[in-house]
Design a protein around this motif. Structure first.
Motif, PDB file in Angstrom:
ATOM      1  N   ASP A   1       0.828  -1.204   0.000  1.00 22.08           N
ATOM      2  CA  ASP A   1       0.000   0.000   0.000  1.00 22.08           C
ATOM      3  C   ASP A   1       0.866   1.258   0.000  1.00 22.08           C
ATOM      4  O   ASP A   1       0.518   2.277  -0.600  1.00 22.08           O
ATOM      5  N   VAL A   2       1.998   1.179   0.712  1.00 23.69           N
ATOM      6  CA  VAL A   2       2.894   2.336   0.825  1.00 23.69           C
ATOM      7  C   VAL A   2       3.788   2.463  -0.400  1.00 23.69           C
ATOM      8  O   VAL A   2       4.040   3.567  -0.886  1.00 23.69           O
ATOM      9  N   TYR A   3       4.250   1.310  -0.907  1.00 26.49           N
ATOM     10  CA  TYR A   3       5.135   1.280  -2.076  1.00 26.49           C
ATOM     11  C   TYR A   3       4.445   0.442  -3.160  1.00 26.49           C
ATOM     12  O   TYR A   3       4.655  -0.779  -3.227  1.00 26.49           O
ATOM     13  N   PRO A   4       3.615   1.039  -4.005  1.00 27.18           N
ATOM     14  CA  PRO A   4       2.806   0.266  -4.971  1.00 27.18           C
ATOM     15  C   PRO A   4       3.611  -0.597  -5.933  1.00 27.18           C
ATOM     16  O   PRO A   4       3.081  -1.565  -6.485  1.00 27.18           O
ATOM     17  N   TRP A   5       4.876  -0.287  -6.122  1.00 24.54           N
ATOM     18  CA  TRP A   5       5.693  -1.058  -7.065  1.00 24.54           C
ATOM     19  C   TRP A   5       6.198  -2.368  -6.470  1.00 24.54           C
ATOM     20  O   TRP A   5       6.709  -3.225  -7.191  1.00 24.54           O
ATOM     21  N   LEU A   6       6.055  -2.554  -5.145  1.00 25.63           N
ATOM     22  CA  LEU A   6       6.503  -3.794  -4.515  1.00 25.63           C
ATOM     23  C   LEU A   6       5.640  -4.964  -4.959  1.00 25.63           C
ATOM     24  O   LEU A   6       4.453  -4.806  -5.273  1.00 25.63           O
ATOM     25  N   SER A   7       6.230  -6.147  -4.953  1.00 24.58           N
ATOM     26  CA  SER A   7       5.482  -7.365  -5.253  1.00 24.58           C
ATOM     27  C   SER A   7       5.974  -8.483  -4.344  1.00 24.58           C
ATOM     28  O   SER A   7       6.956  -8.336  -3.619  1.00 24.58           O
ATOM     29  N   GLY A   8       5.280  -9.604  -4.387  1.00 29.32           N
ATOM     30  CA  GLY A   8       5.700 -10.763  -3.619  1.00 29.32           C
ATOM     31  C   GLY A   8       5.325 -10.661  -2.154  1.00 29.32           C
ATOM     32  O   GLY A   8       4.535  -9.799  -1.742  1.00 29.32           O
ATOM     33  N   PRO A   9       5.892 -11.545  -1.313  1.00 31.94           N
ATOM     34  CA  PRO A   9       5.527 -11.602   0.108  1.00 31.94           C
ATOM     35  C   PRO A   9       5.739 -10.288   0.843  1.00 31.94           C
ATOM     36  O   PRO A   9       4.960  -9.951   1.739  1.00 31.94           O
ATOM     37  N   LEU A  10       6.800  -9.541   0.492  1.00 37.18           N
ATOM     38  CA  LEU A  10       7.065  -8.299   1.210  1.00 37.18           C
ATOM     39  C   LEU A  10       5.929  -7.303   1.012  1.00 37.18           C
ATOM     40  O   LEU A  10       5.553  -6.582   1.936  1.00 37.18           O
ATOM     41  N   ALA A  11       5.356  -7.270  -0.188  1.00 35.65           N
ATOM     42  CA  ALA A  11       4.267  -6.333  -0.463  1.00 35.65           C
ATOM     43  C   ALA A  11       3.062  -6.611   0.419  1.00 35.65           C
ATOM     44  O   ALA A  11       2.310  -5.693   0.774  1.00 35.65           O
ATOM     45  N   ALA A  12       2.865  -7.870   0.794  1.00 34.79           N
ATOM     46  CA  ALA A  12       1.714  -8.242   1.617  1.00 34.79           C
ATOM     47  C   ALA A  12       1.982  -8.102   3.111  1.00 34.79           C
ATOM     48  O   ALA A  12       1.081  -8.331   3.931  1.00 34.79           O
ATOM     49  N   THR A  13       3.194  -7.721   3.493  1.00 38.35           N
ATOM     50  CA  THR A  13       3.551  -7.579   4.905  1.00 38.35           C
ATOM     51  C   THR A  13       2.858  -6.355   5.495  1.00 38.35           C
ATOM     52  O   THR A  13       2.929  -5.259   4.940  1.00 38.35           O
ATOM     53  N   THR A  14       2.182  -6.536   6.618  1.00 39.66           N
ATOM     54  CA  THR A  14       1.464  -5.423   7.236  1.00 39.66           C
ATOM     55  C   THR A  14       2.377  -4.653   8.193  1.00 39.66           C
ATOM     56  O   THR A  14       3.378  -5.176   8.700  1.00 39.66           O
ATOM     57  N   LEU A  15       1.987  -3.421   8.474  1.00 43.59           N
ATOM     58  CA  LEU A  15       2.753  -2.613   9.415  1.00 43.59           C
ATOM     59  C   LEU A  15       2.703  -3.218  10.815  1.00 43.59           C
ATOM     60  O   LEU A  15       3.686  -3.153  11.558  1.00 43.59           O
TER      61      LEU A  15
END
Length: 372
Positions: free
Chosen positions: A127-141
Motif C-alpha cells: 500500500d505504501v510502495y505500490p511497485w513492490l510485489s511478492g511476500p514483502l508487499a503483503a507484509t502489514t505494518l
C-alpha cells in the motif's frame, strides 16, 4: 530455541557468523583486549541516596558508569556513578546512544498515526510502495511492529558487516538507506513463517521508513514532532547532523572504544538516536501514567513464553506486578526504560558501556523497582 524478548538487541545471525569464520579467525588475534571489563569509579553525581542504591544495584554489573532517573506518581530523582571520559564524571544529563529503546518510540509513532487515521494496522508495504510485489508487499505494518513479519534480524549489508564490526567495534549499519533496505528485503527469503515472533531490526527500520513515506516527512522529524516534543524530551534526537558535543565516550565489553552507529535507513530500529537518563525518565514516567502519544503501542498483541509483545514495547507479570518497558543496546551502550503502571513506579537506566549480557541495564532497572 526461541529468542528471549527481554533481550531485543542488534546482533548477527549464526549462519552469517559461520560464513565469516575465516574473517573472524584472521582478525581476532589482532584485536586488543582488556583482562577485565571497565568498572565504575568512585565518582557520583545527582541524588546521593539514589546514587548509593544505583551502586548497590550494579555491584555485579560491568560498565564504566551508570545513570538513572527514577520515581513514582509523586516523587522523582536522578543520579549517576562512574565516568564517561578521563576526569569527566557521568551524569543523568550525559547523552549516549539508546539502541533499540528507539523501537519503543517508533511504536508510539505508529500508534499515533493509526489513531489519526493515516495508516491502519493492516496497511501493507505494498500500500505504501505500490511497485513492490511478492511476500514483502503483503507484509502489514503491525507484523513489522510485532516482529511477526518473518523478516531476518538484519539487512543483507548489515549482516555481512556485523561479524567484522563485532571485532573492530565499528558501525555495521553505515550503508543502510531506506532505498537499499527495501531492495534487500524484497529479495531476502523470510526467516520464519508470518505470525511467529522473530526479532527483526530490518522489520523496524522498514516500519519507520514506511511511516515516513506515507506521512511525507523524514522519520527524525516525525518522531520529534509527534512523540519527543509532546513528552518534553528536548535532549533526545534521532540522526543528529552533529553528534552531541558532551556525549559519553562509549566502550565495548572489553573496554575498547566503540564507534558511534549512524545510518540514514536504520534509524527507526535504533541506529544513531541519542538521549539521556533524564529524558528517558520522562518517557518512563509518561508510560507509568499511560499518557504517551500512541498509548495503544503499550498493549500486548503477541504472546511469547517470556513476554507480551506490543508495538515496540514488552510487558510481563513479575511478582504480581505488570511491568511495561523496552531495552536497547549497541556495541558501546545499554539502556532500559521500565514502568509499573499499577503503582506509578518508573525507571530509566543508561550505561555508556557494552556487555556480553545486553540485558544488564534491565537487571539494574528491575532491582531499582524492587523486582526479582
Amino acid at each position: 530455541m526461541s529468542v528471549n524478548p527481554f533481550r531485543p538487541v542488534l546482533r548477527t545471525s549464526g549462519l552469517l557468523a559461520a560464513l565469516c569464520a575465516a574473517v573472524l579467525g584472521l582478525t581476532a588475534a589482532a584485536a586488543p583486549t582488556r583482562a577485565t571489563p571497565p568498572t565504575p569509579s568512585v565518582d557520583a553525581t545527582g541524588d546521593p541516596a539514589l546514587a548509593e542504591r544505583l551502586r548497590a544495584a550494579t555491584a555485579d554489573v560491568a560498565g564504566q558508569g551508570f545513570a538513572v532517573a527514577a520515581g513514582d506518581a509523586t516523587t522523582s530523582a536522578s543520579a549517576a556513578i562512574g565516568t564517561v571520559a578521563p576526569g569527566r564524571a557521568l551524569t543523568s544529563a550525559t547523552p549516549q546512544e539508546i539502541g533499540s529503546v528507539t523501537k519503543g518510540l517508533t511504536g508510539l509513532l505508529f500508534a499515533d498515526a493509526v489513531e489519526r487515521g493515516e495508516v491502519a494496522p493492516t496497511t501493507t508495504l505494498g500500500d505504501v510502495y505500490p511497485w513492490l510485489s511478492g511476500p514483502l508487499a503483503a507484509t502489514t505494518l503491525e507484523e513489522l511492529a510485532t516482529h511477526t513479519s518473518g523478516l531476518p534480524r538484519l539487512s543483507t549489508r548489515a549482516a555481512l558487516a556485523a561479524p567484522l564490526t563485532a571485532i573492530t567495534y565499528g558501525n555495521p549499519y553505515r550503508w543502510d538507506t531506506p532505498e537499499n533496505l527495501l531492495r534487500d528485503a524484497a529479495w531476502t527469503p523470510l526467516r520464519g513463517p508470518k505470525g511467529q515472533y522473530a526479532y527483526s531490526n530490518l522489520g523496524y527500520a522498514l516500519l519507520g521508513n514506511a511511516l515516513a513515506q506515507r506521512l511525507g516527512e523524514p522519520y527524525p522529524q516525525l518522531v520529534h514532532d509527534r512523540v519527543l516534543q509532546p513528552l518534553g524530551m528536548a535532549a533526545t534526537e534521532a540522526a543528529p547532523a552533529q553528534l552531541p558535543a558532551d556525549r559519553a565516550r562509549e566502550l565495548g565489553p572489553d573496554g575498547r572504544p566503540s564507534a558511534p552507529w549512524r545510518s540514514t535507513g536504520s534509524t527507526p530500529a535504533g541506529v544513531g538516536v541519542y538521549s539521556t537518563a533524564d529524558d528517558l525518565g520522562r518517557l518512563a514516567a509518561a508510560v507509568a501514567r499511560g499518557e504517551v502519544p500512541g498509548a495503544r503501542a503499550l498493549q500486548p498483541v503477541v504472546q511469547t513464553p517470556g513476554a507480551g509483545i506490543g508495538w515496540g514495547w514488552l510487558s510481563a507479570d513479575l511478582g504480581g506486578r505488570q511491568v511495561v518497558g523496552v531495552n536497547g543496546a549497541t556495541t558501546g551502550v545499554r539502556t532500559s526504560v521500565w514502568a509499573v503502571p499499577s503503582t506509578g513506579q518508573w525507571v530509566a537506566v543508561t550505561s555508556p558501556s557494552g556487555s556480553t549480557d545486553e540485558a544488564d541495564t534491565q537487571t539494574v532497572a528491575f532491582r531499582l523497582l524492587g523486582l526479582a
